[in-house]
Design a protein around this motif. Sequence first.
Motif, mmCIF file in Angstrom:
data_model
loop_
_atom_site.group_PDB
_atom_site.id
_atom_site.type_symbol
_atom_site.label_atom_id
_atom_site.label_comp_id
_atom_site.label_asym_id
_atom_site.label_seq_id
_atom_site.Cartn_x
_atom_site.Cartn_y
_atom_site.Cartn_z
ATOM 1 N N UNK A 1 6.638 57.780 26.113
ATOM 2 C CA UNK A 1 5.717 56.792 25.561
ATOM 3 C C UNK A 1 6.178 56.288 24.194
ATOM 4 N N UNK A 2 6.918 57.103 23.485
ATOM 5 C CA UNK A 2 7.372 56.766 22.140
ATOM 6 C C UNK A 2 8.600 55.848 22.154
ATOM 7 N N UNK A 3 9.461 55.997 23.139
ATOM 8 C CA UNK A 3 10.713 55.238 23.180
ATOM 9 C C UNK A 3 10.537 53.719 23.107
ATOM 10 N N UNK A 4 9.601 53.116 23.821
ATOM 11 C CA UNK A 4 9.451 51.652 23.697
ATOM 12 C C UNK A 4 9.140 51.205 22.259
ATOM 13 N N UNK A 5 8.357 51.991 21.529
ATOM 14 C CA UNK A 5 8.052 51.646 20.138
ATOM 15 C C UNK A 5 9.294 51.783 19.253
ATOM 16 N N UNK A 6 10.088 52.805 19.524
ATOM 17 C CA UNK A 6 11.306 53.015 18.736
ATOM 18 C C UNK A 6 12.311 51.899 18.963
ATOM 19 N N UNK B 1 17.579 53.286 11.071
ATOM 20 C CA UNK B 1 18.400 54.130 10.188
ATOM 21 C C UNK B 1 17.532 55.097 9.395
ATOM 22 N N UNK B 2 16.398 54.611 8.892
ATOM 23 C CA UNK B 2 15.477 55.486 8.163
ATOM 24 C C UNK B 2 14.928 56.587 9.065
ATOM 25 N N UNK B 3 14.619 56.238 10.305
ATOM 26 C CA UNK B 3 14.135 57.226 11.263
ATOM 27 C C UNK B 3 15.214 58.270 11.551
ATOM 28 N N UNK C 1 16.985 65.107 8.616
ATOM 29 C CA UNK C 1 16.410 66.008 7.615
ATOM 30 C C UNK C 1 15.487 67.042 8.230
ATOM 31 N N UNK C 2 14.687 66.619 9.205
ATOM 32 C CA UNK C 2 13.793 67.546 9.888
ATOM 33 C C UNK C 2 14.580 68.614 10.638
#
Length: 82
Positions: free
Chosen positions: A15-20, A29-31, A37-38
């Motif tokens: 569900x997250x991939x389309x938003x990404x 790049x920020x993501x 970092x995480x």
Amino acid sequence: MDITRHTQKTMPLTELLPFLRELSYSDKLLLLHFLGGELLKDSNLTPLDAQGKVASQGLHDSFEAAAVLAKALAEEKVATRG
């Protein structure tokens, strides 16, 4: 209301991939930087942007460290070549 408790909502990756995919190049790049970092934090590793903090803890990233490494490599070379 207990402020120390919170519910964590999760979203499946599918569900997250389309938003990404809709993110701008710079946001991607920020993501990527955030996720890296995480992962480092989860692995108890030191991120590269904290390199200055690590350098002040000893020989890391110094001329002395390079000299110690060069000496160890030279000794290893002599030991393996007889």
